[in-house]
Motif scaffolding. Structure first.
Motif, PDB file in Angstrom:
ATOM      1  N   LYS A 126      -0.290  16.841  11.408  1.00  0.00           N
ATOM      2  CA  LYS A 126      -0.818  18.207  11.368  1.00  0.00           C
ATOM      3  C   LYS A 126       0.029  19.085  10.447  1.00  0.00           C
ATOM      4  CE  LYS A 126      -0.423  18.687  15.770  1.00  0.00           C
ATOM      5  NZ  LYS A 126      -0.460  19.290  17.132  1.00  0.00           N
ATOM      6  N   PRO A 127      -0.596  20.103   9.836  1.00  0.00           N
ATOM      7  CA  PRO A 127       0.150  20.977   8.919  1.00  0.00           C
ATOM      8  C   PRO A 127       1.410  21.588   9.524  1.00  0.00           C
ATOM      9  CG  PRO A 127      -2.198  21.359   8.682  1.00  0.00           C
ATOM     10  CD  PRO A 127      -2.044  20.413   9.834  1.00  0.00           C
ATOM     11  N   SER A 128       1.364  21.947  10.804  1.00  0.00           N
ATOM     12  CA  SER A 128       2.546  22.548  11.440  1.00  0.00           C
ATOM     13  C   SER A 128       3.705  21.562  11.485  1.00  0.00           C
ATOM     14  CB  SER A 128       2.196  23.029  12.849  1.00  0.00           C
ATOM     15  OG  SER A 128       1.676  21.956  13.627  1.00  0.00           O
ATOM     16  N   ASP A 129       3.389  20.279  11.631  1.00  0.00           N
ATOM     17  CA  ASP A 129       4.435  19.251  11.596  1.00  0.00           C
ATOM     18  C   ASP A 129       4.760  18.860  10.155  1.00  0.00           C
ATOM     19  OD1 ASP A 129       4.534  19.132  14.400  1.00  0.00           O
ATOM     20  OD2 ASP A 129       2.855  17.720  14.451  1.00  0.00           O
ATOM     21  N   LEU A 130       3.751  18.892   9.302  1.00  0.00           N
ATOM     22  CA  LEU A 130       3.944  18.535   7.898  1.00  0.00           C
ATOM     23  C   LEU A 130       4.951  19.446   7.222  1.00  0.00           C
ATOM     24  CD1 LEU A 130       3.134  17.102   5.230  1.00  0.00           C
ATOM     25  CD2 LEU A 130       1.268  18.769   5.026  1.00  0.00           C
ATOM     26  N   ILE A 131       4.845  20.745   7.453  1.00  0.00           N
ATOM     27  CA  ILE A 131       5.739  21.668   6.768  1.00  0.00           C
ATOM     28  C   ILE A 131       7.188  21.444   7.196  1.00  0.00           C
ATOM     29  CG2 ILE A 131       5.450  23.529   8.460  1.00  0.00           C
ATOM     30  CD1 ILE A 131       5.869  23.881   4.636  1.00  0.00           C
ATOM     31  N   THR A 132       7.404  21.079   8.454  1.00  0.00           N
ATOM     32  CA  THR A 132       8.760  20.765   8.913  1.00  0.00           C
ATOM     33  C   THR A 132       9.291  19.532   8.207  1.00  0.00           C
ATOM     34  OG1 THR A 132       8.293  21.718  11.098  1.00  0.00           O
ATOM     35  CG2 THR A 132      10.164  20.206  10.932  1.00  0.00           C
ATOM     36  N   GLY A 187       7.819  17.484  -7.818  1.00  0.00           N
ATOM     37  CA  GLY A 187       7.904  17.406  -6.364  1.00  0.00           C
ATOM     38  C   GLY A 187       9.038  18.240  -5.805  1.00  0.00           C
ATOM     39  N   VAL A 188      10.225  18.135  -6.420  1.00  0.00           N
ATOM     40  CA  VAL A 188      11.366  18.903  -5.898  1.00  0.00           C
ATOM     41  C   VAL A 188      11.219  20.392  -6.183  1.00  0.00           C
ATOM     42  CG1 VAL A 188      12.940  16.937  -5.997  1.00  0.00           C
ATOM     43  CG2 VAL A 188      12.793  18.484  -7.966  1.00  0.00           C
ATOM     44  N   PHE A 189      10.374  20.756  -7.154  1.00  0.00           N
ATOM     45  CA  PHE A 189      10.060  22.170  -7.369  1.00  0.00           C
ATOM     46  C   PHE A 189       9.464  22.790  -6.102  1.00  0.00           C
ATOM     47  CE2 PHE A 189       9.453  22.434 -12.281  1.00  0.00           C
ATOM     48  CZ  PHE A 189      10.808  22.666 -12.419  1.00  0.00           C
ATOM     49  N   TRP A 240      -0.237  22.348  -8.795  1.00  0.00           N
ATOM     50  CA  TRP A 240      -0.980  22.616  -7.561  1.00  0.00           C
ATOM     51  C   TRP A 240      -1.495  21.285  -7.011  1.00  0.00           C
ATOM     52  CZ3 TRP A 240      -5.986  26.126  -7.329  1.00  0.00           C
ATOM     53  CH2 TRP A 240      -6.350  26.307  -5.984  1.00  0.00           C
ATOM     54  N   MET A 241      -2.095  20.491  -7.878  1.00  0.00           N
ATOM     55  CA  MET A 241      -2.621  19.206  -7.447  1.00  0.00           C
ATOM     56  C   MET A 241      -1.513  18.198  -7.143  1.00  0.00           C
ATOM     57  SD  MET A 241      -5.900  19.437  -7.261  1.00  0.00           S
ATOM     58  CE  MET A 241      -5.465  21.018  -6.520  1.00  0.00           C
ATOM     59  N   VAL A 242      -0.505  18.133  -8.016  1.00  0.00           N
ATOM     60  CA  VAL A 242       0.562  17.151  -7.826  1.00  0.00           C
ATOM     61  C   VAL A 242       1.345  17.440  -6.548  1.00  0.00           C
ATOM     62  CG1 VAL A 242       2.726  16.252  -8.770  1.00  0.00           C
ATOM     63  CG2 VAL A 242       0.765  16.615 -10.270  1.00  0.00           C
ATOM     64  N   SER A 243       1.613  18.711  -6.274  1.00  0.00           N
ATOM     65  CA  SER A 243       2.366  19.045  -5.061  1.00  0.00           C
ATOM     66  C   SER A 243       1.563  18.744  -3.806  1.00  0.00           C
ATOM     67  CB  SER A 243       2.797  20.512  -5.085  1.00  0.00           C
ATOM     68  OG  SER A 243       1.687  21.379  -5.246  1.00  0.00           O
ATOM     69  N   ILE A 244       0.237  18.831  -3.887  1.00  0.00           N
ATOM     70  CA  ILE A 244      -0.586  18.391  -2.761  1.00  0.00           C
ATOM     71  C   ILE A 244      -0.445  16.880  -2.593  1.00  0.00           C
ATOM     72  CG2 ILE A 244      -2.965  18.081  -1.967  1.00  0.00           C
ATOM     73  CD1 ILE A 244      -3.607  20.822  -3.099  1.00  0.00           C
ATOM     74  N   GLY A 245      -0.344  16.165  -3.723  1.00  0.00           N
ATOM     75  CA  GLY A 245      -0.094  14.734  -3.646  1.00  0.00           C
ATOM     76  C   GLY A 245       1.251  14.425  -3.001  1.00  0.00           C
ATOM     77  N   VAL A 246       2.262  15.232  -3.327  1.00  0.00           N
ATOM     78  CA  VAL A 246       3.590  15.062  -2.715  1.00  0.00           C
ATOM     79  C   VAL A 246       3.498  15.278  -1.207  1.00  0.00           C
ATOM     80  CG1 VAL A 246       5.932  16.006  -2.593  1.00  0.00           C
ATOM     81  CG2 VAL A 246       4.815  15.720  -4.815  1.00  0.00           C
ATOM     82  N   ALA A 247       2.794  16.345  -0.815  1.00  0.00           N
ATOM     83  CA  ALA A 247       2.590  16.587   0.619  1.00  0.00           C
ATOM     84  C   ALA A 247       1.783  15.455   1.235  1.00  0.00           C
ATOM     85  CB  ALA A 247       1.879  17.924   0.824  1.00  0.00           C
ATOM     86  N   GLY A 248       0.846  14.909   0.451  1.00  0.00           N
ATOM     87  CA  GLY A 248       0.018  13.822   0.948  1.00  0.00           C
ATOM     88  C   GLY A 248       0.815  12.592   1.336  1.00  0.00           C
ATOM     89  N   ALA A 249       1.950  12.385   0.654  1.00  0.00           N
ATOM     90  CA  ALA A 249       2.811  11.253   0.988  1.00  0.00           C
ATOM     91  C   ALA A 249       3.390  11.399   2.388  1.00  0.00           C
ATOM     92  CB  ALA A 249       3.940  11.140  -0.035  1.00  0.00           C
ATOM     93  N   MET A 250       3.406  12.628   2.911  1.00  0.00           N
ATOM     94  CA  MET A 250       3.948  12.881   4.246  1.00  0.00           C
ATOM     95  C   MET A 250       2.850  13.240   5.247  1.00  0.00           C
ATOM     96  SD  MET A 250       7.031  15.383   2.996  1.00  0.00           S
ATOM     97  CE  MET A 250       7.896  15.049   1.455  1.00  0.00           C
ATOM     98  N   MET A 251       1.619  13.342   4.761  1.00  0.00           N
ATOM     99  CA  MET A 251       0.514  13.798   5.590  1.00  0.00           C
ATOM    100  C   MET A 251      -0.064  12.694   6.464  1.00  0.00           C
ATOM    101  SD  MET A 251      -2.760  15.968   4.187  1.00  0.00           S
ATOM    102  CE  MET A 251      -1.731  16.889   3.043  1.00  0.00           C
ATOM    103  N   PHE A 258       0.918  27.962  -5.065  1.00  0.00           N
ATOM    104  CA  PHE A 258      -0.309  27.424  -4.483  1.00  0.00           C
ATOM    105  C   PHE A 258      -0.090  26.420  -3.350  1.00  0.00           C
ATOM    106  CE2 PHE A 258      -2.044  28.269  -8.942  1.00  0.00           C
ATOM    107  CZ  PHE A 258      -2.567  29.486  -8.579  1.00  0.00           C
ATOM    108  N   THR A 259       1.121  25.882  -3.229  1.00  0.00           N
ATOM    109  CA  THR A 259       1.348  24.885  -2.189  1.00  0.00           C
ATOM    110  C   THR A 259       2.476  25.272  -1.243  1.00  0.00           C
ATOM    111  OG1 THR A 259       0.539  23.097  -3.608  1.00  0.00           O
ATOM    112  CG2 THR A 259       1.861  22.457  -1.712  1.00  0.00           C
TER     113      THR A 259
END
Length: 287
Positions: A5-11, A80-82, A173-184, A251-252
């Motif tokens: 979940k996003p609340s856990d993802l951001i952590t 990603g580190v940005f 915007w798209m790449v950082s969503i991909g980075v988050a996707g690795a943890m989603m 955006f992310t």
């Protein structure tokens, strides 16, 4: 459940950013170099597929394989580190400073460039038989990409620079969503699917990715394309890096942080009674 979940993802993202800030110089550079190399090899693969098949969409569909592999292996891209490291700064993690964030960005930039440039040299050897013959059709196509994405922007002056910067924003915007996707997702198939979609989108749309460009433009120069190192830096790499930074944060990182890490209950939210409250009510009823 595989979904995070996003609340856990951001952590998880904040934790990842914190760990990268405190990572040793050796590990940071090595991981970044391998990330730059894998992404560059995927870019070379995508260009080869597009040229040989005449179907650009085919190259875009297959390009994400490099991004997916590098993140499954725990390597790092500047884009990603940005996004990840500023989250640790925003969250005021102990010991996290602006200097630490900038140190991480600088080391990852250097590592990414080392990896990308290495693959650029290796691929230049491949497409020219060790510089013994003119570049083949793939090499020519790479050279044209470099010319179009430097001199092409320069022809339009300020409007070209704005377009370049915006393409850099949209890219990360798209790449950082991909980075988050690795943890989603918690399983490999889920991670692959979530990472695949935004990376395919940015590549096919022709958005500007600073690490992919670290491969494409040096490759073009090695293969005789008609633009200069200054053209590359001024009319692509520097504005692209800045656009990638702004896009990833705007955006992310910030929307996720503000709406999930810092969400507060509305002032008029209903307050549930406590056990003591219920006991007092029951006592009053009995009396």
């Amino acid at each position: 459940m595989s979904y995070v979940k996003p609340s856990d993802l951001i952590t998880t993202m904040i934790d990842a950013g914190e760990s990268k800030i405190f990572m040793s110089t050796r590990d940071t550079v090595v991981r970044a170099a391998m990330a730059g190399a894998l992404l560059s090899l995927a870019a070379a693969f995508a260009v080869t597929v597009s040229v040989t098949t005449g179907i650009p969409l085919a190259g875009a569909i297959l390009f994400p394989v490099g991004f997916i592999l590098l993140y499954l292996l725990g390597y790092d891209l500047l884009t990603g580190v940005f996004v990840l490291t500023p989250l640790a700064l925003l969250d005021k993690r102990p010991g996290v400073t602006v200097r630490g964030v900038l140190r991480n960005w600088g080391l990852v930039f250097v590592g990414n460039f080392i990896g990308a440039f290495t693959v650029a040299v290796l691929m230049a050897i491949v497409v020219t038989f060790g510089f013994a013959i003119p570049p083949n059709e793939v090499g020519v196509a790479i050279g044209h990409i470099g010319e179009g994405r430097t001199l092409g922007y320069a022809e339009h002056g300020a409007a070209g620079m704005l377009t370049l910067f915006v393409r850099g924003m949209l890219c990360n915007w798209m790449v950082s969503i991909g980075v988050a996707g690795a943890m989603m997702a918690k399983d490999v198939p889920g991670k692959v699917i979530v990472m695949w979609m935004p990376i395919m989108l940015f590549f096919f749309m022709g958005f500007e990715h600073s690490i992919v460009n670290m491969f494409l433009f040096p490759s073009g120069l090695l293969l005789g394309a008609e633009f200069t190192i200054l053209d590359y830096l001024v009319w692509n790499e520097i504005p692209t890096v800045l656009g990638n930074l702004v896009g990833g944060l705007l955006f992310t990182a910030l929307p996720l942080y503000v709406t999930h890490a810092r969400t507060k209950a509305p002032s008029n939210a209903a307050v549930l009674p406590t056990v003591d409250d219920i006991a007092r009510i029951e006592s009053g009823i009995r009396n």
